[in-house]
Scaffold this active site. Sequence first.
Site, PDB file in Angstrom:
ATOM      1  N   ASP A 159      -8.768  27.981  -7.154  1.00  0.00           N
ATOM      2  CA  ASP A 159      -8.721  28.279  -8.580  1.00  0.00           C
ATOM      3  C   ASP A 159      -9.480  29.540  -8.953  1.00  0.00           C
ATOM      4  O   ASP A 159     -10.343  30.023  -8.217  1.00  0.00           O
ATOM      5  CB  ASP A 159      -9.257  27.089  -9.391  1.00  0.00           C
ATOM      6  CG  ASP A 159     -10.652  26.655  -8.944  1.00  0.00           C
ATOM      7  OD1 ASP A 159     -10.956  26.740  -7.739  1.00  0.00           O
ATOM      8  OD2 ASP A 159     -11.439  26.212  -9.803  1.00  0.00           O
ATOM      9  N   GLU A 174     -12.257  23.865  -8.184  1.00  0.00           N
ATOM     10  CA  GLU A 174     -13.681  23.891  -7.827  1.00  0.00           C
ATOM     11  C   GLU A 174     -14.548  24.255  -9.020  1.00  0.00           C
ATOM     12  O   GLU A 174     -15.697  23.820  -9.111  1.00  0.00           O
ATOM     13  CB  GLU A 174     -13.921  24.883  -6.683  1.00  0.00           C
ATOM     14  CG  GLU A 174     -15.315  24.823  -6.073  1.00  0.00           C
ATOM     15  CD  GLU A 174     -16.399  25.529  -6.868  1.00  0.00           C
ATOM     16  OE1 GLU A 174     -17.538  25.013  -6.923  1.00  0.00           O
ATOM     17  OE2 GLU A 174     -16.107  26.601  -7.447  1.00  0.00           O
ATOM     18  N   GLU A 175     -14.008  25.039  -9.941  1.00  0.00           N
ATOM     19  CA  GLU A 175     -14.808  25.603 -11.026  1.00  0.00           C
ATOM     20  C   GLU A 175     -14.951  24.689 -12.240  1.00  0.00           C
ATOM     21  O   GLU A 175     -15.623  25.050 -13.203  1.00  0.00           O
ATOM     22  CB  GLU A 175     -14.191  26.937 -11.484  1.00  0.00           C
ATOM     23  CG  GLU A 175     -14.135  28.025 -10.423  1.00  0.00           C
ATOM     24  CD  GLU A 175     -15.490  28.637 -10.127  1.00  0.00           C
ATOM     25  OE1 GLU A 175     -16.475  28.234 -10.778  1.00  0.00           O
ATOM     26  OE2 GLU A 175     -15.567  29.518  -9.248  1.00  0.00           O
ATOM     27  N   ARG A 190     -27.701  28.107   6.240  1.00  0.00           N
ATOM     28  CA  ARG A 190     -28.932  27.389   5.931  1.00  0.00           C
ATOM     29  C   ARG A 190     -28.713  25.920   6.236  1.00  0.00           C
ATOM     30  O   ARG A 190     -27.779  25.299   5.708  1.00  0.00           O
ATOM     31  CB  ARG A 190     -29.347  27.556   4.473  1.00  0.00           C
ATOM     32  CG  ARG A 190     -30.620  26.766   4.145  1.00  0.00           C
ATOM     33  CD  ARG A 190     -31.031  26.902   2.683  1.00  0.00           C
ATOM     34  NE  ARG A 190     -32.222  26.109   2.415  1.00  0.00           N
ATOM     35  CZ  ARG A 190     -33.477  26.500   2.648  1.00  0.00           C
ATOM     36  NH1 ARG A 190     -33.699  27.710   3.131  1.00  0.00           N
ATOM     37  NH2 ARG A 190     -34.509  25.712   2.387  1.00  0.00           N
ATOM     38  N   HIS A 232     -18.479  35.778 -10.605  1.00  0.00           N
ATOM     39  CA  HIS A 232     -18.348  35.375 -11.999  1.00  0.00           C
ATOM     40  C   HIS A 232     -18.578  36.540 -12.963  1.00  0.00           C
ATOM     41  O   HIS A 232     -19.027  36.339 -14.101  1.00  0.00           O
ATOM     42  CB  HIS A 232     -19.295  34.210 -12.335  1.00  0.00           C
ATOM     43  CG  HIS A 232     -18.925  32.927 -11.671  1.00  0.00           C
ATOM     44  ND1 HIS A 232     -19.015  31.696 -12.293  1.00  0.00           N
ATOM     45  CD2 HIS A 232     -18.454  32.643 -10.429  1.00  0.00           C
ATOM     46  CE1 HIS A 232     -18.622  30.732 -11.469  1.00  0.00           C
ATOM     47  NE2 HIS A 232     -18.280  31.295 -10.322  1.00  0.00           N
TER      48      HIS A 232
END
Length: 393
Positions: free
Chosen positions: A80, A138-139, A179, A365
């Site tokens: 998306d 996802e957003e 990480r 973004h």
Amino acid sequence: MKNKIGTLAAQIFEQTVAQRRHLHQHPELSFEEYQTSAFVRAELERLAIPYRSMANTGLVAEIVGDRPSGNVVALRADMDALPITEVAGRIYGSKHEGVMHACGHDAHTASLLGTAHILQSLKADFGGTVKLIFQPGEERLPGGASLMIKEGVLQNPAPQAVIGQHVMPLIPVGKVGFRAGKYMASTDELYVTVRGKGGHGAQPQQNIDPVVIAAHIITALQQVVSRIADPKMPTVLSIGKVVANGATNVIPNEVYMEGTFRTFDEKWRKEAHAQMKKIASGIAESMGGTCDFEVRVGYPFLVNEEQLTARVREYAVEFLGEEHVVDLDLWLAGEDFAYYSQVADACFYRLGTGNEAKGITAAVHTPTFDIDEQALAISTGLMAYIALRQLGN
């Protein structure tokens, strides 16, 4: 195997770039990825890879190696875009007004299609099953990952590991970052309405000023971070939107606010929700007003399973070289890949896409976000190599 993968990745590089540019030009908002899904389906059919639809616009495909093995690994890409107007002038800029791939999901989808091409070409050389997850939404809450999990994307067969790749403009192109353990924060949305009694700004004694009440609430809420949270627990509480539709001489009846709360511990997260509501309501009532405080619970925190992440990091070193693999710090952004990490061993790593020399430094973004497409020269092959090594090949 490494050399074969590298050769195939080089052969499909221009194709991957073209796919990314097509997707970038035709972005679609969360849960509206109909044309994107159709594009992915067409590519999977061209590669003769079986798939099925999930979560409306989502897809899951499977590549089964010819050699005997019951091992399974899942690879995920999101599809998306965001409601952002892209800066003008790019030859592959968005053709959909007000919608833009400003978080790299076009690169994620194109990369996973490239990985699918490589793995399908190497079926005779490996054993095991690779699940390809092309995920919507996802957003936007509730997150496409949560919906696909509910519909069984991690079942029949169940993967031993779920691996995701995400662009990172802060990392130079050619490098990747890892990480182990907790990596990205839980994300909750705050919606607050403070009500008082509006009136003339010159007669405050006749009013209950919701602007002053809201100001006290905003300041007091920071105690959740500075005085209630354990100093060792990363916590963020930010109010990013305040609407008080009064005027220079008009006190409004209400003030509306929105914000975000983020942390890395589920027990503390729930305690903080209660504390925020208690503080806001108490202040409003003490000043003669009322406060509606809604917490929309968002994504959980993302944790990279330590042993899996150590292995995947080593696979990246094998494929790219030690000098191209970096370690990451905690990241207080949110990501719905966290849902996978809460129910399965997962590893979410970063693909470097920044290039200062080319002026490609904008954050995700934003209207100016872009990637150095040379990152696509390694994104496909690296994920294919990680998948096959994880399968035991």
